[in-house]
Write an enzyme that holds these catalytic residues in place. Structure first.
Site, PDB file in Angstrom:
ATOM      1  N   SER A 115      38.204 -51.885 -16.201  1.00 27.27           N
ATOM      2  CA  SER A 115      39.260 -52.832 -15.795  1.00 27.27           C
ATOM      3  C   SER A 115      39.891 -52.379 -14.488  1.00 27.27           C
ATOM      4  CB  SER A 115      40.322 -52.844 -16.894  1.00 27.27           C
ATOM      5  OG  SER A 115      41.488 -53.503 -16.452  1.00 27.27           O
ATOM      6  N   TYR A 139      46.506 -48.688 -22.114  1.00 29.07           N
ATOM      7  CA  TYR A 139      45.271 -49.491 -22.024  1.00 29.07           C
ATOM      8  C   TYR A 139      44.442 -49.061 -20.813  1.00 29.07           C
ATOM      9  CZ  TYR A 139      42.214 -53.319 -20.746  1.00 29.07           C
ATOM     10  OH  TYR A 139      41.112 -54.043 -20.366  1.00 29.07           O
ATOM     11  N   LYS A 143      40.674 -46.926 -20.556  1.00 27.83           N
ATOM     12  CA  LYS A 143      39.472 -47.338 -19.816  1.00 27.83           C
ATOM     13  C   LYS A 143      39.034 -46.221 -18.867  1.00 27.83           C
ATOM     14  CE  LYS A 143      38.822 -51.383 -21.566  1.00 27.83           C
ATOM     15  NZ  LYS A 143      37.580 -51.723 -22.266  1.00 27.83           N
TER      16      LYS A 143
HETATM   17  N1  UFG Z   1      52.298 -64.402 -16.123  1.00 34.88           N
HETATM   18  C1  UFG Z   1      53.397 -65.240 -16.101  1.00 34.88           C
HETATM   19  N2  UFG Z   1      53.657 -65.968 -17.208  1.00 34.88           N
HETATM   20  C2  UFG Z   1      52.917 -65.895 -18.331  1.00 34.88           C
HETATM   21  C3  UFG Z   1      51.784 -65.028 -18.361  1.00 34.88           C
HETATM   22  C4  UFG Z   1      51.513 -64.292 -17.219  1.00 34.88           C
HETATM   23  O1  UFG Z   1      54.120 -65.332 -15.110  1.00 34.88           O
HETATM   24  O2  UFG Z   1      53.239 -66.580 -19.311  1.00 34.88           O
HETATM   25  C5  UFG Z   1      51.967 -63.641 -14.915  1.00 34.88           C
HETATM   26  C6  UFG Z   1      51.943 -62.152 -15.150  1.00 34.88           C
HETATM   27  O3  UFG Z   1      53.227 -61.609 -14.982  1.00 34.88           O
HETATM   28  C7  UFG Z   1      50.948 -61.708 -14.091  1.00 34.88           C
HETATM   29  C8  UFG Z   1      49.989 -62.897 -13.945  1.00 34.88           C
HETATM   30  O4  UFG Z   1      50.668 -63.999 -14.506  1.00 34.88           O
HETATM   31  O5  UFG Z   1      51.600 -61.537 -12.880  1.00 34.88           O
HETATM   32  C9  UFG Z   1      48.675 -62.692 -14.675  1.00 34.88           C
HETATM   33  O6  UFG Z   1      48.966 -62.289 -16.007  1.00 34.88           O
HETATM   34  P1  UFG Z   1      47.853 -62.203 -17.143  1.00 34.88           P
HETATM   35  O7  UFG Z   1      48.552 -61.782 -18.396  1.00 34.88           O
HETATM   36  O8  UFG Z   1      47.051 -63.440 -17.170  1.00 34.88           O
HETATM   37  O9  UFG Z   1      46.899 -61.045 -16.620  1.00 34.88           O
HETATM   38  P2  UFG Z   1      47.261 -59.545 -16.216  1.00 34.88           P
HETATM   39  O10 UFG Z   1      47.067 -59.479 -14.740  1.00 34.88           O
HETATM   40  O11 UFG Z   1      48.540 -59.070 -16.758  1.00 34.88           O
HETATM   41  O12 UFG Z   1      46.179 -58.775 -17.075  1.00 34.88           O
HETATM   42  C10 UFG Z   1      44.860 -58.647 -16.670  1.00 34.88           C
HETATM   43  C11 UFG Z   1      43.952 -58.407 -17.873  1.00 34.88           C
HETATM   44  C12 UFG Z   1      44.219 -57.054 -18.495  1.00 34.88           C
HETATM   45  C13 UFG Z   1      44.209 -56.006 -17.450  1.00 34.88           C
HETATM   46  C14 UFG Z   1      45.174 -56.328 -16.356  1.00 34.88           C
HETATM   47  C15 UFG Z   1      45.156 -55.313 -15.259  1.00 34.88           C
HETATM   48  O13 UFG Z   1      44.131 -59.412 -18.824  1.00 34.88           O
HETATM   49  O14 UFG Z   1      43.238 -56.789 -19.451  1.00 34.88           O
HETATM   50  O15 UFG Z   1      44.818 -57.584 -15.790  1.00 34.88           O
HETATM   51  O16 UFG Z   1      46.317 -55.434 -14.487  1.00 34.88           O
HETATM   52  F1  UFG Z   1      44.564 -54.813 -17.964  1.00 34.88           F
END
Ligand code: UFG
Length: 327
Positions: A115, A139, A143
């Site tokens: 990741s 997490y 990895k």
């Molecule tokens: N976000 C919102 N509202 C929501 C959900 C997400 O504003 O309801 C934002 C988050 O704050 C983030 C972006 O949208 O800025 C993307 O969020 P996601 O949860 O879709 O994805 P992440 O970037 O947090 O997570 C992904 C993978 C993980 C990994 C991570 C690494 O899903 O497995 O990237 O940073 F670990």
């Protein structure tokens, strides 16, 4: 035969489907904790858990396994902060059981789901593989630990592996057969689409004061079928070169939370409200991949754009809503 651990989950099931289309024999090994039996489109299926060594050994004893793809992990960043023991047990300790069994049965090739969470806060964008590795969560550390274990396994036992550092997996199978079904759902694109499907819901935007042009977080969304393609190419690379490696899988282009919300409104033709909320702890402001290493090593490049990601995800979640209404 290719053993796909976690092949009933989101990315694993798309990879199983693609491998089958390419003529590979596959068997999926999945505990169905987060996976779905109906996502396994062809090949064998074994319901089992990596914590059960005898079950894993029986799987290897009963199948002519040449290589393994390992998608089996817990992947909720926030949960990993609250309950690290769960993540180190499942993502690290249980992977050791898999590696030991591979070694016992002489299986030398592994494609591992890593990741972009191994990097932590980006010091420079786009992120290359040379960027310092400072994961922000258990997490991400789980990895990174496996990547380091794999390097030691190569040096000591000659086990060859390719660690694929995914950026933000998104989108769904173009045929509409499989897609993203996380319980609970925490990812931005499914939540934005769910808001578009149901006017009672709003999209919560976590953080509007980040150092980005519109103040919201930027991520590199990569189509799940592009990820599946990269797994096929990683397998071919291991067979062709007998070399281990690691590389980023992303598109090199970032999209902000607000841009995603706008695109979902445009593509779905549905408006929905959004609410501003506090940033999620540990969310880096910008993560965008430099994917040139994957291009050089694997001959891979992303083929699907943001429009295709949202279109396929929209089609999938619309079907999911109909399914849920009929339950
Ligand atoms: N976000 C919102 N509202 C929501 C959900 C997400 O504003 O309801 C934002 C988050 O704050 C983030 C972006 O949208 O800025 C993307 O969020 P996601 O949860 O879709 O994805 P992440 O970037 O947090 O997570 C992904 C993978 C993980 C990994 C991570 C690494 O899903 O497995 O990237 O940073 F670990």
């Amino acid at each position: 035969m290719i053993l796909i651990v976690g092949g009933a989950g989101y990315i694993g099931s798309h990879t199983n489907k693609l491998l089958r289309e390419r003529g590979y024999r596959t068997a999926v090994f999945d505990n169905l904790v987060h996976g779905h039996r109906e996502f396994v489109k062809g090949g064998g299926f074994i319901q089992g858990d990596l914590s059960d060594r005898e079950q894993v050994r029986l799987c290897f004893a009963g199948n002519p396994i040449e290589a393994v793809m390992h998608f089996g992990a817990f992947a909720y960043v926030g949960e990993s902060v609250a309950d690290p023991a769960k993540y180190y047990r499942n993502n690290v300790a249980n992977t050791l059981t898999l590696l030991e069994t591979m070694q016992e049965f002489g299986v030398k090739h592994l494609v591992f789901s890593s990741s972009c969470a191994v990097y932590g806060h980006a010091e420079a964008i786009p992120l290359t593989e040379e960027h310092p590795l400072r994961p922000l969560s258990p997490y991400g550390r789980s990895k990174l630990m496996i990547e380091e274990i794999l390097a030691d396994y190569d040096r000591a036992y000659g086990m060859k592996s390719m660690s694929l550092r995914y950026f933000n997996a998104a989108g769904a199978d173009a045929g509409g057969e499989i897609g993203e079904r996380h319980l609970p759902e925490t990812h931005l694109i499914p939540l934005a689409i769910q808001a578009a499907l149901d006017r009672r819901r709003s999209l919560v935007i976590h953080g509007t004061d980040y150092p980005t042009p519109d103040g919201t977080c930027i991520r590199d969304y990569i189509h799940v079928t592009d990820l599946a393609e990269a797994h096929c190419k990683a397998l071919e690379y291991l067979k062709r070169t007998g070399q281990s490696g690691f590389c980023n899988l992303g598109t090199g282009k970032g999209a902000s939370v607000k841009e995603i919300a706008t695109l979902v409104r445009e593509i779905s033709g549905k408006d929905f409200p959004s609410a501003e909320a506090e940033p999620r702890p540990g969310d880096p402001p910008v993560l965008v991949a430099d994917y040139r290493k994957a291009q050089e090593l694997l001959g891979w490049r992303p083929e699907r754009d943001m429009g295709e990601i949202i279109l396929t995800a929209w089609a999938w979640h619309s079907k999911e809503r109909d399914r849920e209404e009929n339950i």
